[in-house]
Design an enzyme around this catalytic site. Structure first.
Site, PDB file in Angstrom:
ATOM      1  CB  SER A 151     -24.155  12.452 -11.025  1.00  0.00           C
ATOM      2  OG  SER A 151     -24.009  13.783 -10.596  1.00  0.00           O
ATOM      3  CE  LYS A 153     -27.593  14.503  -8.409  1.00  0.00           C
ATOM      4  NZ  LYS A 153     -26.802  13.446  -9.048  1.00  0.00           N
TER       5      LYS A 153
END
Length: 777
Positions: free
Chosen positions: A679, A722
């Protein structure tokens, strides 16, 4: 008997089964075979002499010459008596050894030409020593062998002939047929006595071992009998005193308990069988203790008793809300289960797995679920368990064996439908030799756990009424086990949730634990928010609770030392006096925009984290270097990002041959911490472009997303964690993959409102939003 030569004679032969006759022996024989009877009659009609010889195999009724030994004994028939059943009883006396030279069958019986054997005499100097040694050894032998009467020693002491002495000793020893025949065949008296002494020595060793064994057994039996006798005496005395009326029979008590436990048929029969064994054992024996322990476990385990499950949804919701702030997904799932339970009495207990970072309330949530459903709460800590026997129990063949932890906890709960919390299920030890997770497969399968078999109980136990709740920090759980559970994810708490949790639960709990009164201390909301911002950086609230506990301890100390001090108020201004200097900088990740430095977003087992990515471009020969303990996937993301930059070099205003004349170094700080995952691709690409174009990256922008070679941004996992990390870190703008836009519905509204979130599809959008200047020409 006709004499042929001085040393040879012809004589009838009588085969014997399992008997060897020695010279000087007088022994009765029962004869039943027709040929043998004919042989005796022939001998009686002549001089009553007969050759007695042993068969090699006693099982043969019609022996041939090959079935007989070569050496036997010339004997005299002293008496003969015909019995009513047709058999004959004869009294025989052995005379002299003889060797068969020729054996024939005349149709009625065997006739043999034999050679008489004269024994060799002992040497004078050896005779006395050998006889004395043999006698001493034989005396030792008969003292151990109780079957030989001691009177035989008197008989032997009167025998002066060494040959007769050897034969008499052999006749009184229980020798095997081959050994008896060997004694008969040994012509030298010296050798014959030594052979007997060797046999006696071997037999003495065996008899001494038998004696020791008999002594131990006798001693043990005497001990058991003594204990039994004393126990019976105690009972008799107690009965006379009238005490026995108050002490009921133990076996009757156990039998009554077995009946009242309402065990299934299989378990009841097994337990009753063990009770029967116990009755026949000494109460003080070790085996009785093992059997008694087994019966106790079988009685203690709940076989039918259940707690009534609460069906009041409003009350259950109230309990869950009181105990925990937020966690709506989990609460809804519990209420769904109770709703179905209220409609249908018998449903299989759900098997839930709460996965989330430490400190978010997974374990305490298990207690709340138990309270809201009315179940008893049972917890097993699975961390570090490395043996299947911890789950399934030990077999009773092992010393100190016990049931597995499941059955132990069920016995402690005393009901068969508790809430079972399997804590830290991802922390079980696994290697090529042991895998305790496999033992849980049957437990967590609602189709099989009604027949769970514990190795100690040895009977099936029904676990289908148990509600299992497992907790884990990650998805690092064996796939077959994971497939059997319903996964519920618990993300980290938002700032508002942490504030509410601290005010509702943590602050009151620490006041009570540290012996404070509510009017003695006050921690303001601003102080709690400052603790969250500057003294903790976590997904859960454990560190927050520790800091509040630290404040309370210091407050107690100050109140005791300063008697004039009656009340302490902690706010954001005086917080430093209690907790020291700030440990984290909230909202100041970089301070200013910097070239080649990007903030990425990462997911870890303990929640989301901000990930700083640094890139530097220097003159060189096109070497690509990456440092910071990066995993293979992250290294591949750097290579993919570099390829994207090369493919768009013209549009970005970068020279096409930059990769040949410049070295690029990508570094992710905290080099000792391993990092991996796809990611960070978008952030890597942005950092490289910023470094090559001298275009600073905005310090208040964070991003996440995997990049393809064509510049497309792919979706990622752990979005909630996140975004929470970005919110905790003071980030204002977050770039996420466009396909993750649908996941924003799961994010708390206050987090979304506090962040400027941009769903993006291509790397071009990322560069335009994150760099100070628009990069494309």
């Amino acid at each position: 008997m006709n004499s042929e030569r001085s040393e040879r004679i012809t004589i009838p032969v009588l085969p014997l089964r399992d008997v060897v006759i020695y010279p000087h022996m007088v022994i009765p024989l029962f004869v039943g075979r027709q040929k043998s009877i004919k042989c005796i009659e022939t001998s009686m009609s002549n001089d009553k002499k007969i050759m007695l010889i042993a068969q090699k195999e006693a099982s043969k009724d019609e022996p041939t010459p090959k079935d007989l030994f070569d050496i036997g004994t010339i004997s005299a028939i002293l008496q003969m008596l015909k019995l009513p059943d047709g058999t004959v009883k004869v009294l025989i006396e052995g005379l002299q050894r003889a060797h068969i030279k020729n054996l024939t069958n005349n149709g009625e019986h065997f006739i043999a030409e034999v050679e008489l054997i004269s024994s060799s005499n002992l040497l004078d100097k050896n005779q006395e020593v050998l006889i004395r040694t043999t006698m001493n050894q034989f005396e030792s032998y008969i003292k151990l062998n109780k079957k030989i009467p001691l009177e035989i020693l008197n008989v032997l002491n009167n025998i002066k002939n060494s040959e007769k002495l050897a034969d008499t000793i052999a006749a009184h020893m229980p020798l095997k047929l081959n050994d008896k025949q060997s004694v008969l065949e040994i012509r030298n008296i010296n050798d014959r006595l030594e052979f007997l002494m060797a046999i006696m020595e071997s037999e003495i060793d065996l008899l001494q071992v038998e004696k020791r064994i008999r002594h131990r057994v006798k001693k043990q039996m005497e001990k058991s009998q003594r204990e039994y006798y004393l126990n019976e005496q105690i009972k008799a005395i107690q009965k006379e005193l009238g005490d026995m009326d108050e002490i009921p029979d133990e076996n009757k008590i156990l039998k009554r308990k077995i009946k009242s436990s309402k065990m299934p048929k299989e378990a009841r029969e097994k337990t009753e069988l063990e009770l029967q064994k116990l009755k026949m054992m000494s109460p003080m024996s070790a085996e009785a203790t093992v059997v008694r322990s087994y019966i106790d476990w079988m009685i203690q385990v709940p076989w039918y008793l259940k707690t009534k499950i609460k069906k009041d949804l409003q009350q259950a919701k109230k309990i869950l809300d009181i105990d925990h702030f937020g966690l709506e997904t989990v609460k809804d799932r519990i209420l769904e289960y109770l709703a179905v339970q209220s409609r249908k009495n018998k449903i299989k207990g759900p098997i839930l797995c709460l996965i989330g970072p430490p400190g978010v309330g997974k374990t305490s949530l298990g207690k709340s679920i138990a309270r809201s459903t009315g179940r008893k709460y049972v917890r097993i800590a699975l961390g570090g368990i490395r043996d299947e026997a911890e789950i399934r129990g030990h077999r009773r063949t092992y010393i100190g064996s016990m049931p597995g932890k499941l059955i132990q906890k069920m016995a402690k709960a005393k009901v068969k439908n508790p809430l079972f919390l399997l804590d830290e299920i991802d922390k079980m030890s696994r290697d090529i030799r042991v895998d305790p997770a496999s033992a849980l497969l049957e437990v967590l399968d609602s189709e099989q756990n009604m027949n769970f078999n514990d190795h100690y109980l040895e009977v099936d136990y029904d676990l289908s009424d148990v509600m299992f709740v497992a907790t884990s920090n990650s998805m690092n759980i064996p796939a077959p086990l994971l497939d059997r559970m319903e996964i519920i994810r618990l993300s980290g708490y938002t700032e508002d949730e942490k504030l509410n949790i601290a005010k509702r639960y943590l602050y009151p709990k620490q006041i009570e634990r540290n012996g404070l009164e509510e009017n003695e201390i006050k921690i303001t909301d601003s102080a709690i928010i400052s603790i969250i911002h500057y003294y903790t950086r976590e997904a859960g609230v454990r560190s927050l609770e520790r800091e509040i506990s630290k404040i309370c301890r210091k407050a107690v100390k100050n109140l005791i030392l300063d008697k004039s001090l009656k009340h302490i108020e902690i706010n954001s201004k005086n917080l430093k006096k209690f907790l020291g200097i700030k440990r984290f900088d909230y909202g100041k990740i970089h301070g200013t925009n910097q070239i080649g430095q990007v903030i990425g977003l990462a997911w870890t087992e303990v929640g989301g984290e901000l990930l700083t990515i640094e890139t530097t471009c220097v003159s060189g020969k096109g070497k690509l270097t990456y440092t910071g303990s990066l995993g293979e996937v992250m290294q591949e993301s750097i290579q993919a990002a570099l390829t994207v930059v090369r493919s768009q070099a013209d549009r970005l205003g970068i020279k096409k041959d930059f990769h040949e004349k410049h070295d690029i170094h990508v570094h992710v700080p905290e080099g000792a911490t391993p990092k991996d995952g796809p990611s960070a691709g978008a952030a890597m690409c942005t950092a490289i472009v910023s470094s090559l174009t001298n275009n600073p990256v905005k310090s208040n922008v964070a991003m996440t997303g995997e990049i393809t070679l064509h510049g497309k941004i792919l979706p990622i996992g752990g979005l909630k964690e996140k975004l929470l990390a970005a919110h905790r870190g003071g980030i204002k703008t977050v770039l996420i993959p466009y396909e993750n836009k649908r996941n924003l519905e799961e994010i708390p509204k206050n987090i979304i409102e506090g962040l400027n979130i941009h769903p993006i599809k291509k790397i071009e959008e990322v560069l335009k939003l994150s760099l100070e200047k628009i990069p494309y020409v």
